[in-house]
Design a protein around this motif. Structure first.
Motif, PDB file in Angstrom:
ATOM      1  N   CYS A   1       0.839  -1.209   0.000  1.00 44.14           N
ATOM      2  CA  CYS A   1       0.000   0.000   0.000  1.00 44.14           C
ATOM      3  C   CYS A   1       0.869   1.253   0.000  1.00 44.14           C
ATOM      4  CB  CYS A   1      -0.878   0.034   1.239  1.00 44.14           C
ATOM      5  SG  CYS A   1      -1.927  -1.411   1.390  1.00 44.14           S
ATOM      6  N   LEU A   2       0.727   2.094  -1.017  1.00 48.60           N
ATOM      7  CA  LEU A   2       1.543   3.306  -1.116  1.00 48.60           C
ATOM      8  C   LEU A   2       0.817   4.532  -0.575  1.00 48.60           C
ATOM      9  CD1 LEU A   2       3.113   2.856  -4.656  1.00 48.60           C
ATOM     10  CD2 LEU A   2       4.243   2.535  -2.463  1.00 48.60           C
ATOM     11  N   GLU A   3      -0.363   4.797  -1.137  1.00 47.07           N
ATOM     12  CA  GLU A   3      -1.109   5.968  -0.637  1.00 47.07           C
ATOM     13  C   GLU A   3      -2.588   5.798  -0.914  1.00 47.07           C
ATOM     14  OE1 GLU A   3      -0.711   9.367  -3.893  1.00 47.07           O
ATOM     15  OE2 GLU A   3       1.256   8.659  -3.231  1.00 47.07           O
ATOM     16  N   PRO A   4      -3.435   6.387  -0.059  1.00 47.79           N
ATOM     17  CA  PRO A   4      -4.878   6.228  -0.204  1.00 47.79           C
ATOM     18  C   PRO A   4      -5.425   7.067  -1.360  1.00 47.79           C
ATOM     19  CG  PRO A   4      -4.377   7.628   1.688  1.00 47.79           C
ATOM     20  CD  PRO A   4      -3.065   7.174   1.124  1.00 47.79           C
ATOM     21  N   VAL A   5      -6.474   6.566  -2.005  1.00 54.32           N
ATOM     22  CA  VAL A   5      -7.090   7.266  -3.133  1.00 54.32           C
ATOM     23  C   VAL A   5      -8.542   7.627  -2.827  1.00 54.32           C
ATOM     24  CG1 VAL A   5      -7.678   7.111  -5.579  1.00 54.32           C
ATOM     25  CG2 VAL A   5      -5.547   6.121  -4.751  1.00 54.32           C
ATOM     26  N   LYS A   6      -9.326   6.649  -2.353  1.00 54.92           N
ATOM     27  CA  LYS A   6     -10.696   6.977  -1.963  1.00 54.92           C
ATOM     28  C   LYS A   6     -11.192   6.027  -0.868  1.00 54.92           C
ATOM     29  CE  LYS A   6     -12.734   4.687  -5.993  1.00 54.92           C
ATOM     30  NZ  LYS A   6     -12.416   4.645  -7.354  1.00 54.92           N
ATOM     31  N   PRO A   7     -12.157   6.432  -0.061  1.00 50.81           N
ATOM     32  CA  PRO A   7     -12.882   7.702  -0.104  1.00 50.81           C
ATOM     33  C   PRO A   7     -12.053   8.902   0.358  1.00 50.81           C
ATOM     34  CG  PRO A   7     -13.559   6.450   1.800  1.00 50.81           C
ATOM     35  CD  PRO A   7     -12.644   5.565   1.028  1.00 50.81           C
ATOM     36  N   HIS A   8     -10.902   8.675   0.979  1.00 46.37           N
ATOM     37  CA  HIS A   8     -10.090   9.796   1.464  1.00 46.37           C
ATOM     38  C   HIS A   8      -8.690   9.719   0.878  1.00 46.37           C
ATOM     39  CE1 HIS A   8     -13.219  10.400   4.428  1.00 46.37           C
ATOM     40  NE2 HIS A   8     -13.071   9.160   4.833  1.00 46.37           N
ATOM     41  N   ARG A   9      -8.146  10.875   0.485  1.00 49.84           N
ATOM     42  CA  ARG A   9      -6.752  10.911   0.051  1.00 49.84           C
ATOM     43  C   ARG A   9      -5.827  11.224   1.228  1.00 49.84           C
ATOM     44  NH1 ARG A   9      -5.114  10.764  -5.098  1.00 49.84           N
ATOM     45  NH2 ARG A   9      -6.719  10.644  -6.676  1.00 49.84           N
ATOM     46  N   GLU A  10      -6.443  11.713   2.301  1.00 48.65           N
ATOM     47  CA  GLU A  10      -5.642  12.083   3.454  1.00 48.65           C
ATOM     48  C   GLU A  10      -5.378  10.862   4.323  1.00 48.65           C
ATOM     49  OE1 GLU A  10      -6.708  14.862   6.872  1.00 48.65           O
ATOM     50  OE2 GLU A  10      -6.631  16.114   5.072  1.00 48.65           O
ATOM     51  N   VAL A  11      -4.100  10.607   4.594  1.00 52.01           N
ATOM     52  CA  VAL A  11      -3.714   9.377   5.289  1.00 52.01           C
ATOM     53  C   VAL A  11      -4.435   9.215   6.624  1.00 52.01           C
ATOM     54  CG1 VAL A  11      -1.790   8.123   6.354  1.00 52.01           C
ATOM     55  CG2 VAL A  11      -1.473   9.211   4.147  1.00 52.01           C
ATOM     56  N   GLN A  12      -4.486  10.312   7.425  1.00 48.87           N
ATOM     57  CA  GLN A  12      -5.108  10.204   8.762  1.00 48.87           C
ATOM     58  C   GLN A  12      -6.529   9.657   8.659  1.00 48.87           C
ATOM     59  OE1 GLN A  12      -1.890  11.074   9.905  1.00 48.87           O
ATOM     60  NE2 GLN A  12      -3.149  11.216  11.717  1.00 48.87           N
ATOM     61  N   LEU A  13      -7.287  10.193   7.693  1.00 45.12           N
ATOM     62  CA  LEU A  13      -8.686   9.764   7.540  1.00 45.12           C
ATOM     63  C   LEU A  13      -8.758   8.366   6.946  1.00 45.12           C
ATOM     64  CD1 LEU A  13     -10.198  13.096   6.129  1.00 45.12           C
ATOM     65  CD2 LEU A  13     -10.501  12.150   8.433  1.00 45.12           C
ATOM     66  N   ALA A  14      -7.886   8.093   5.977  1.00 46.64           N
ATOM     67  CA  ALA A  14      -7.898   6.787   5.305  1.00 46.64           C
ATOM     68  C   ALA A  14      -7.640   5.655   6.302  1.00 46.64           C
ATOM     69  CB  ALA A  14      -6.859   6.760   4.187  1.00 46.64           C
ATOM     70  N   MET A  15      -6.792   5.917   7.280  1.00 46.73           N
ATOM     71  CA  MET A  15      -6.464   4.894   8.280  1.00 46.73           C
ATOM     72  C   MET A  15      -7.655   4.575   9.184  1.00 46.73           C
ATOM     73  SD  MET A  15      -3.606   3.449   8.254  1.00 46.73           S
ATOM     74  CE  MET A  15      -2.453   3.506   6.922  1.00 46.73           C
ATOM     75  N   GLN A  16      -8.557   5.558   9.318  1.00 49.55           N
ATOM     76  CA  GLN A  16      -9.725   5.368  10.192  1.00 49.55           C
ATOM     77  C   GLN A  16     -10.938   4.841   9.422  1.00 49.55           C
ATOM     78  OE1 GLN A  16      -9.269   5.401  13.436  1.00 49.55           O
ATOM     79  NE2 GLN A  16      -7.180   5.890  12.796  1.00 49.55           N
ATOM     80  N   GLN A  17     -10.763   4.652   8.112  1.00 52.29           N
ATOM     81  CA  GLN A  17     -11.852   4.197   7.254  1.00 52.29           C
ATOM     82  C   GLN A  17     -12.309   2.784   7.653  1.00 52.29           C
ATOM     83  OE1 GLN A  17     -13.528   5.853   5.113  1.00 52.29           O
ATOM     84  NE2 GLN A  17     -14.708   4.103   4.382  1.00 52.29           N
ATOM     85  N   THR A  18     -13.615   2.562   7.657  1.00 49.75           N
ATOM     86  CA  THR A  18     -14.129   1.216   7.950  1.00 49.75           C
ATOM     87  C   THR A  18     -14.709   0.607   6.671  1.00 49.75           C
ATOM     88  OG1 THR A  18     -16.223   2.219   8.591  1.00 49.75           O
ATOM     89  CG2 THR A  18     -14.690   1.744  10.371  1.00 49.75           C
ATOM     90  N   ARG A  19     -14.906  -0.712   6.689  1.00 54.33           N
ATOM     91  CA  ARG A  19     -15.596  -1.443   5.612  1.00 54.33           C
ATOM     92  C   ARG A  19     -14.824  -1.612   4.308  1.00 54.33           C
ATOM     93  NH1 ARG A  19     -21.570  -1.641   5.598  1.00 54.33           N
ATOM     94  NH2 ARG A  19     -20.906  -1.426   7.663  1.00 54.33           N
ATOM     95  N   SER A  20     -14.436  -0.479   3.644  1.00 51.41           N
ATOM     96  CA  SER A  20     -13.707  -0.625   2.374  1.00 51.41           C
ATOM     97  C   SER A  20     -12.954   0.651   2.029  1.00 51.41           C
ATOM     98  CB  SER A  20     -14.677  -0.962   1.235  1.00 51.41           C
ATOM     99  OG  SER A  20     -15.414   0.191   0.904  1.00 51.41           O
ATOM    100  N   CYS A  21     -11.937   0.523   1.179  1.00 51.20           N
ATOM    101  CA  CYS A  21     -11.201   1.700   0.718  1.00 51.20           C
ATOM    102  C   CYS A  21     -10.367   1.316  -0.510  1.00 51.20           C
ATOM    103  CB  CYS A  21     -10.279   2.240   1.824  1.00 51.20           C
ATOM    104  SG  CYS A  21      -9.065   1.043   2.397  1.00 51.20           S
TER     105      CYS A  21
END
Length: 404
Positions: free
Chosen positions: A87-107
Motif C-alpha cells: 500500500c503506497l497511498e490512499p485514493v478513496k474515499p479519502h486521500r488524506e492518510v489520517q482519515l484513510a487509516m480510520q476508514q471502515t468497511r472498504s477503501c
C-alpha cells in the motif's frame, strides 16, 4: 555554486558504499549508536547519548512522529502462489492518510503488486482471526495499481486491518526477512500518527533516557507529522535533477508548533531527520505562498518541487511563519493538512533550520543532496570519515549531528 539545483549532475553525489557497511540489523541498545559530530568544518566521534551535551544551548528539536504502518499484504492464491500488495497511498474515499487509516468497511489505495502475473482474475483474500480482507484490482496506472480492499468485520478500521494481517515494509536494501524485533525497532519511541511506509530513521536512536537528558539540558522539543512515502528510496535515475520528479508527502502541523517556531525565532532550530527538515522548510514556503495568494483554500496549499528556486524575493522567515499562523487562525484550524514535494539540494538557502540530526544516506539519493545543501562540499569529508571509522550506514545505521 549553482543557484538552481536543476542542473546538478547526480553523478557528483556518489561515494563507494560496500554492502557490509549497511547496517542490516539494529544495535542491541538504540542510543549506543555512534554519533558523528560535525561543526564548522570539524569532525569528532561520539556516542548518541552525548547528543544533549553537543546541541547548541537553547536549541529546539523538531521530531517527525509519523508511525510506520504494516503496509505489505501477502495474499495466497488457492493454488498456493503468493501475491504481495504494498500500500503506497490512499485514493478513496479519502486521500488524506489520517482519515484513510480510520476508514471502515472498504477503501481504495494506490499499490505496488509483486507477482502480478500470477494474479489472473478475480479477488484475493487473507483470512485473519475473526475476519477476512479481500483485494480487487480496479485499474492500472504507470507501474501502480488501484486496489480496492473490503473486509469483515466491517467496523474494523483499515489501520486495524493492516495491524492484524500486514507486514512491516523494511527498506529494500536490507535484503532480509523481517524479525519480530523489527516491529518495535523500526518505529521511533514517539511514533504516533499512522501512515508512513518508511521510518523517519534519524529518530530511531532516541530513548526515554536521552529524552529526559534533553529536557534536563533545557532543550525544547516538538512534533510534526510527515508521512514518509516509498519515494524516499527512489534513486535518482535522471542525469540532472531537472527531470527527477520528487515524491509528494503528506504533512500535518499544529498551530501550536507554528507558534513555537515563531517564539523560538533567532535561536537554533534542529530538525531530527531529513523528513522533519523538509517539513520545517516547507512551512516557510507555505507562508510565502499565502503572502502572494491569501485566499488559497487549505486543499490548494502545496509546496512544489522547484518553488524555492523560482521565488524571486522571499520574505523574512518570521513574516512567512506569521502569515501561516494568521491563515490557520482565520480558518479556525488547529491542524494544517497539506503536502510537499520540496527538493533541498545544493543551491538551496535554509530559511528556518540551523542544523540536522541524521543517519548516513545512499549514494545518488535526494537525501544526500539535502546533506550537501546544508554542509556544502564537506559532505565528502564527513562520509569519508564515517567510512574509514567504522560507522554503520542507512536506516539501522549510526547517526550524525551536522552544524554548519
Amino acid at each position: 555554486m549553482h543557484t538552481n539545483p536543476k542542473h546538478l549532475a547526480i553523478k557528483d553525489f556518489v561515494y563507494e558504499l560496500p554492502d557490509e557497511r549497511i547496517a542490516k540489523f539494529p544495535l542491541p541498545e538504540r542510543d549506543q549508536s555512534k554519533l558523528l559530530y560535525y561543526k564548522s568544518h570539524h569532525i569528532a566521534d561520539h556516542t548518541f547519548t552525548d547528543l544533549p551535551d553537543l546541541l547548541p544551548a537553547g536549541s529546539l528539536l523538531v521530531f517527525n512522529n509519523t508511525k510506520v504502518v504494516q503496509a505489505r499484504l501477502i495474499f495466497r492464491k488457492p493454488t498456493g502462489g503468493a501475491v504481495e500488495i504494498f500500500c503506497l497511498e490512499p485514493v478513496k474515499p479519502h486521500r488524506e492518510v489520517q482519515l484513510a487509516m480510520q476508514q471502515t468497511r472498504s477503501c481504495t489505495w494506490k499499490c505496488l503488486v509483486g507477482n502480478n502475473k500470477r494474479w489472473k482474475e478475480g479477488s484475493l483474500k487473507i483470512f485473519f482471526e475473526g475476519g477476512v480482507v479481500t483485494a480487487e484490482r480496479e485499474a492500472q496506472q504507470d507501474g501502480h495499481f488501484l486496489i480496492r480492499f473490503t473486509w469483515t468485520p466491517a467496523e474494523l478500521t483499515f489501520a486495524e486491518v493492516l495491524e492484524r494481517c500486514g507486514r512491516l515494509p523494511l527498506p529494500p536494501y536490507l535484503n532480509r526477512e523481517l524479525t519480530p524485533e523489527d516491529r518495535t525497532r523500526y518505529q521511533t519511541i514517539y511514533a504516533r500518527n499512522e501512515g508512513a511506509v518508511a521510518a523517519p530513521t534519524a529518530g530511531l536512536h532516541f530513548t526515554d533516557k536521552v529524552m529526559k537528558q534533553l529536557q534536563a539540558k533545557g532543550i525544547e522539543s516538538n512534533y510534526l507529522t510527515l508521512h514518509v512515502g516509498a519515494g524516499t528510496f527512489k534513486p535518482v535515475k535522471a542525469d540532472t535533477m531537472e527531470t527527477h520528479e520528487m515524491h509528494a508527502e503528506q504533512l500535518m502541523v499544529s498551530k501550536q508548533v507554528v507558534k513555537q517556531l515563531l517564539q523560538h525565532y533567532g535561536r537554533p532550530l534542529i530538525p531530527v531527520g531529513t523528513t522533519s527538515m523538509r517539513s520545517l522548510e516547507s512551512l516557510f514556503w507555505l507562508g510565502t505562498l499565502l503572502l502572494q495568494q491569501p485566499d488559497l483554500r487549505p486543499e490548494e496549499l502545496h509546496v512544489t518541487q522547484w518553488l524555492p528556486y523560482e521565488t524571486s524575493t522571499p520574505p523574512a522567515a518570521a513574516e512567512a511563519l506569521q502569515t501561516l499562523l494568521d491563515y490557520m487562525e482565520r480558518h479556525q484550524t488547529e491542524h494544517l493538512h497539506t503536502s510537499t514535494q520540496i527538493i533541498i539540494a545544493p543551491g538551496y538557502t535554509f530559511r528556518v533550520c540551523s542544523g540536522l540530526v541524521t543517519n548516513f544516506h545512499q549514494p545518488e539519493s535526494t537525501l544526500l543532496l539535502l546533506v550537501a545543501a546544508l554542509i556544502g562540499e564537506d559532505w565528502k569529508q564527513v562520509y569519508r570519515h564515517a567510512l574509514s571509522n567504522g560507522y554503520r550506514f542507512l536506516s539501522y545505521g549510526d547517526s550524525s549531528l551536522l552544524l554548519p
